[in-house]
Motif scaffolding. Structure first.
Motif, PDB file in Angstrom:
ATOM      1  N   UNK A 310       0.819  -1.197   0.000  1.00  0.00           N
ATOM      2  CA  UNK A 310       0.000   0.000   0.000  1.00  0.00           C
ATOM      3  C   UNK A 310       0.852   1.245   0.000  1.00  0.00           C
ATOM      4  N   UNK A 311       0.233   2.376  -0.344  1.00  0.00           N
ATOM      5  CA  UNK A 311       1.008   3.618  -0.384  1.00  0.00           C
ATOM      6  C   UNK A 311       1.157   4.261   0.989  1.00  0.00           C
ATOM      7  N   UNK A 312       0.405   3.759   1.993  1.00  0.00           N
ATOM      8  CA  UNK A 312       0.487   4.269   3.373  1.00  0.00           C
ATOM      9  C   UNK A 312       0.149   5.743   3.469  1.00  0.00           C
ATOM     10  N   UNK A 313      -0.427   6.317   2.414  1.00  0.00           N
ATOM     11  CA  UNK A 313      -0.755   7.744   2.388  1.00  0.00           C
ATOM     12  C   UNK A 313      -2.230   7.936   2.688  1.00  0.00           C
ATOM     13  N   UNK A 314      -2.527   8.672   3.740  1.00  0.00           N
ATOM     14  CA  UNK A 314      -3.915   8.893   4.151  1.00  0.00           C
ATOM     15  C   UNK A 314      -3.971  10.114   5.053  1.00  0.00           C
ATOM     16  N   UNK A 315      -5.175  10.530   5.376  1.00  0.00           N
ATOM     17  CA  UNK A 315      -5.328  11.616   6.346  1.00  0.00           C
ATOM     18  C   UNK A 315      -4.882  11.112   7.718  1.00  0.00           C
ATOM     19  N   UNK A 316      -4.205  11.925   8.504  1.00  0.00           N
ATOM     20  CA  UNK A 316      -3.758  11.481   9.828  1.00  0.00           C
ATOM     21  C   UNK A 316      -4.889  10.940  10.695  1.00  0.00           C
ATOM     22  N   UNK A 317      -6.097  11.488  10.528  1.00  0.00           N
ATOM     23  CA  UNK A 317      -7.223  11.009  11.327  1.00  0.00           C
ATOM     24  C   UNK A 317      -7.540   9.548  11.048  1.00  0.00           C
ATOM     25  N   UNK A 318      -7.292   9.100   9.812  1.00  0.00           N
ATOM     26  CA  UNK A 318      -7.563   7.708   9.465  1.00  0.00           C
ATOM     27  C   UNK A 318      -6.618   6.758  10.194  1.00  0.00           C
ATOM     28  N   UNK A 319      -5.471   7.255  10.571  1.00  0.00           N
ATOM     29  CA  UNK A 319      -4.481   6.422  11.246  1.00  0.00           C
ATOM     30  C   UNK A 319      -4.579   6.531  12.767  1.00  0.00           C
TER      31      UNK A 319
END
Length: 397
Positions: A310-319
């Motif tokens: 995966x690209x591991x790129x997301x909004x910080x809230x998702x993590x």
């Protein structure tokens, strides 16, 4: 003949021997190139190049040496007259949707021949005919990302040309992989297989060669006990959203892993951006087509080697947040990073393969989450070098 070409190949790092060059000369003397630059290209590559990983380097050298060779017979003179005029103000007179870009060069060439037979006048702009500007896959000065360029420069990149476009970049060490290279990389996991306590029936080629040499050239065959597949793999693939540009790549990886026979067991599940309460059983990530993540953690033992893709790129809230799941109507009590930490604690060996170029990890959208996830799992770029390094990481005791 072409002695400068021979020296250029050697200067660019291709190990072309005198014997191979003499074979090429003999083939040319027998007319095997048929007075065609295209045929000469294929003849050179088949004789001089020993491995697919050097195809791209050969293409670059071939394009450098023959860059000024002209082949004006590809188009009637009338077409060249049209293309040499730059009348971009002319109203569009075209058909097609602009989505007719085929996947293979052969299809492009077939289309090219069809257009030559069909076309009766000059065209500027549009997405179908041979012309100037527009988004057609053939013409001059257009905006299509690739295709057959019939003069001038493309607005985005050069055309699909057997040497000039360098179609074999995927075989270079630092480029994205195809199915065959995935299979070759995953085959290395066989090193983790154990030997069965049984009769020695499997030929050991390396030891046979060594023993034959030690035996003054007299053949001495060496056998080993057969291997037993003990490798279990859990493959978790990010799907949809920002992973859409990499969907073909992930599909290749899935096919390669599915066709592999190197594993005792293989489980494949999907997630969107981050792992939460459920893992999906299809890449469409549809509600209900899932399995509970806790079930996976309970039932797949710690010997599974976990590979995240995966690209591991997301909004910080998702993590980091409760309820950070980006799917409407799905609420996660535990933040995504907690779920990732569960996998870290449960399994002995895990790696994360990222299709984004590693040089972009520090500044691209999602750089913060990429950094955080790479702090949990060893992260590698999804290239041949990266996958090789990742597989080695899985093999280290």
């Amino acid at each position: 003949m072409f002695l400068d070409f021979f020296y250029l190949l050697r200067a660019r790092g291709l190990e072309v021997s005198i014997n191979e060059w003499m074979i090429l000369e003999e083939a040319l003397n027998k007319g095997m190139a048929h007075s065609s630059l295209m045929e000469f290209y294929h003849l050179c590559r088949s004789i001089l190049i020993k491995t697919e990983s050097e195809y791209d380097k050969f293409d670059a050298v071939f394009a450098e040496y023959f860059k000024n060779v002209q082949t004006p017979d590809d188009l009637p003179q009338e077409f060249w007259d049209w293309l040499n005029e730059s009348d971009h103000e002319r109203p569009l007179d075209d058909k097609g949707t602009g989505n007719e870009f085929p996947k293979e060069l052969e299809e492009l060439l077939e289309m090219f021949e069809e257009r030559i037979k069909e076309q009766k006048e000059k065209h500027d702009g549009g997405c179908y005919w041979i012309g100037t500007g527009g988004t057609s896959v053939m013409g001059r000065g257009g905006f299509h990302t690739t295709g057959i360029r019939t003069g001038g420069q493309g607005r985005h990149k050069s055309a699909v040309q057997v040497a000039g476009e360098r179609n074999f970049q995927d075989f270079r060490q630092n480029k994205i992989l195809d199915i065959r290279q995935f299979q070759m990389a995953f085959r290395r996991l066989r090193q983790y297989s154990s030997r069965v306590d049984a009769q020695e029936t499997e030929l050991n080629i390396d030891k046979t060669i060594d023993e034959t040499c030690e035996n003054a050239g007299m053949l001495k065959i060496v056998y080993d006990k057969p291997r037993k597949n003990t490798v279990k793999v859990l493959l978790l693939i990010d799907s949809d959203g920002s992973m859409l540009p990499y969907s073909r790549l992930c599909n290749r990886l899935f096919q390669a892993v599915s066709q592999a026979n190197h594993f005792k067991d293989l489980k494949v599940y999907y997630f969107h951006n981050c792992i939460y309460d459920h893992l999906y059983t299809t890449p469409y990530c549809k509600r209900g087509d899932w399995i509970e993540t806790n079930w996976v953690l309970r039932n797949l033992d710690s010997e599974y080697k976990v590979i995240f893709v995966g690209d591991a790129a997301m909004a910080p809230s998702e993590l980091y947040k409760r309820g950070g799941n980006s799917y409407i109507g799905l609420w996660n009590e535990e933040p995504g990073i907690i779920w990732l930490d569960k996998f870290k604690k449960r399994y002995k060996k895990q790696i994360w393969l990222n299709p984004i170029s590693q040089s972009s990890w520090d500044w691209i959208y999602g750089a913060k989450t990429i950094s955080a996830i790479s702090g949990i799992f060893p992260m590698f770029e999804l290239s041949l070098d990266g996958l090789e390094a990742g597989i080695k990481k899985l093999l280290v005791k």
